[in-house]
Design a protein around this motif. Sequence first.
Motif, mmCIF file in Angstrom:
data_model
loop_
_atom_site.group_PDB
_atom_site.id
_atom_site.type_symbol
_atom_site.label_atom_id
_atom_site.label_comp_id
_atom_site.label_asym_id
_atom_site.label_seq_id
_atom_site.Cartn_x
_atom_site.Cartn_y
_atom_site.Cartn_z
ATOM 1 N N ASN A 52 -6.589 -5.724 11.890
ATOM 2 C CA ASN A 52 -6.933 -7.016 11.311
ATOM 3 C C ASN A 52 -5.816 -7.447 10.347
ATOM 4 N N PRO A 53 -5.093 -8.539 10.663
ATOM 5 C CA PRO A 53 -3.950 -8.913 9.826
ATOM 6 C C PRO A 53 -4.331 -9.364 8.420
ATOM 7 N N VAL A 54 -5.484 -9.990 8.265
ATOM 8 C CA VAL A 54 -5.899 -10.397 6.919
ATOM 9 C C VAL A 54 -6.197 -9.164 6.077
ATOM 10 N N ALA A 55 -6.891 -8.196 6.658
ATOM 11 C CA ALA A 55 -7.180 -6.946 5.947
ATOM 12 C C ALA A 55 -5.878 -6.217 5.622
ATOM 13 N N GLN A 56 -4.930 -6.223 6.556
ATOM 14 C CA GLN A 56 -3.636 -5.573 6.313
ATOM 15 C C GLN A 56 -2.921 -6.220 5.135
ATOM 16 N N SER A 57 -2.930 -7.540 5.089
ATOM 17 C CA SER A 57 -2.260 -8.253 4.008
ATOM 18 C C SER A 57 -2.954 -8.005 2.664
ATOM 19 N N ARG A 58 -4.274 -8.026 2.669
ATOM 20 C CA ARG A 58 -5.024 -7.769 1.425
ATOM 21 C C ARG A 58 -4.786 -6.335 0.938
ATOM 22 N N LEU A 59 -4.763 -5.397 1.868
ATOM 23 C CA LEU A 59 -4.509 -4.005 1.507
ATOM 24 C C LEU A 59 -3.090 -3.858 0.964
ATOM 25 N N ALA A 60 -2.148 -4.541 1.576
ATOM 26 C CA ALA A 60 -0.764 -4.510 1.087
ATOM 27 C C ALA A 60 -0.697 -4.997 -0.349
ATOM 28 N N TRP A 61 -1.417 -6.070 -0.626
ATOM 29 C CA TRP A 61 -1.426 -6.637 -1.974
ATOM 30 C C TRP A 61 -1.961 -5.628 -2.983
ATOM 31 N N LEU A 62 -2.996 -4.875 -2.591
ATOM 32 C CA LEU A 62 -3.545 -3.851 -3.483
ATOM 33 C C LEU A 62 -2.523 -2.742 -3.737
ATOM 34 N N TYR A 63 -1.800 -2.330 -2.695
ATOM 35 C CA TYR A 63 -0.746 -1.324 -2.885
ATOM 36 C C TYR A 63 0.392 -1.879 -3.744
ATOM 37 N N TYR A 64 0.734 -3.117 -3.536
ATOM 38 C CA TYR A 64 1.817 -3.734 -4.297
ATOM 39 C C TYR A 64 1.509 -3.726 -5.799
ATOM 40 N N HIS A 65 0.256 -4.012 -6.134
ATOM 41 C CA HIS A 65 -0.139 -4.076 -7.545
ATOM 42 C C HIS A 65 -0.743 -2.782 -8.074
ATOM 43 N N GLY A 66 -0.998 -1.833 -7.195
ATOM 44 C CA GLY A 66 -1.601 -0.581 -7.636
ATOM 45 C C GLY A 66 -3.058 -0.744 -8.041
ATOM 46 N N HIS A 67 -3.773 -1.597 -7.362
ATOM 47 C CA HIS A 67 -5.194 -1.810 -7.645
ATOM 48 C C HIS A 67 -6.036 -0.949 -6.707
ATOM 49 N N GLY A 68 -6.684 0.067 -7.264
ATOM 50 C CA GLY A 68 -7.543 0.936 -6.472
ATOM 51 C C GLY A 68 -6.800 2.010 -5.708
ATOM 52 N N VAL A 69 -5.484 1.951 -5.745
ATOM 53 C CA VAL A 69 -4.603 2.923 -5.088
ATOM 54 C C VAL A 69 -3.385 3.109 -5.975
ATOM 55 N N ARG A 70 -2.630 4.158 -5.695
ATOM 56 C CA ARG A 70 -1.373 4.342 -6.421
ATOM 57 C C ARG A 70 -0.406 3.250 -5.965
ATOM 58 N N GLU A 71 0.226 2.574 -6.921
ATOM 59 C CA GLU A 71 1.187 1.521 -6.598
ATOM 60 C C GLU A 71 2.278 2.071 -5.689
ATOM 61 N N SER A 72 2.552 1.342 -4.606
ATOM 62 C CA SER A 72 3.539 1.794 -3.641
ATOM 63 C C SER A 72 4.167 0.604 -2.929
ATOM 64 N N ASP A 73 5.415 0.302 -3.277
ATOM 65 C CA ASP A 73 6.128 -0.762 -2.572
ATOM 66 C C ASP A 73 6.299 -0.409 -1.098
ATOM 67 N N ALA A 74 6.492 0.881 -0.808
ATOM 68 C CA ALA A 74 6.696 1.299 0.586
ATOM 69 C C ALA A 74 5.448 1.025 1.424
ATOM 70 N N LEU A 75 4.267 1.360 0.902
ATOM 71 C CA LEU A 75 3.036 1.100 1.661
ATOM 72 C C LEU A 75 2.710 -0.393 1.691
ATOM 73 N N ALA A 76 2.997 -1.091 0.603
ATOM 74 C CA ALA A 76 2.799 -2.545 0.602
ATOM 75 C C ALA A 76 3.673 -3.177 1.683
#
Length: 177
Positions: A52-76
């Motif tokens: 799901n591309p919307v879910a992928q983008s939202r998850l990327a945003w969480l990784y980018y900001h470190g919300h609920g996960v360890r911040e990771s530019d690579a995973l974002a």
Amino acid sequence: MRRFRSIATTLSLLLCIACAHADALQDAVDAAQRKDYPTAVRLLEPLARAGNPVAQSRLAWLYYHGHGVRESDALALQWFERAARQGLAEAQFHLGNMYAYGLAALPPDADPQRLAAQWYFEAARQGHAEAQYSLGILFLTGSGVSQDPAEARKWIARAAAQGHADAKAYVQAEPAR
């Protein structure tokens, strides 16, 4: 008749699955809005892994900001790219930003500004105002693309027409041609 029932049953099941995904995505968005990031991540991950591309983008945003996960530019970057390759303009824009701002690990011969321009273009041609403005700035400065003031004006004017504040200010300040 059996075949018709089989097809109808299959379509019903697919509709139920699609509705369940839509509900889970909305639940994830709602969780993120109330800053319940662990719940958002838990709901988004299976949807993102399922493509799901919307879910992928939202998850990327969480990784980018470190919300609920360890911040990771690579995973974002990874999740934004998956969504961007499926044509999601918002993800294409954010992927362009990651390249433009040096947040993506690249081979030594890669030009991050050129990659940014490519992703901004993909989002801009879909009407994404921020991508249009960003692409216009790249054409204005010659970053990642050949410097082309006319092309810059075209993209910035498109963003301005959608109400992008910086683009509107640029258009208003530019001398008449």
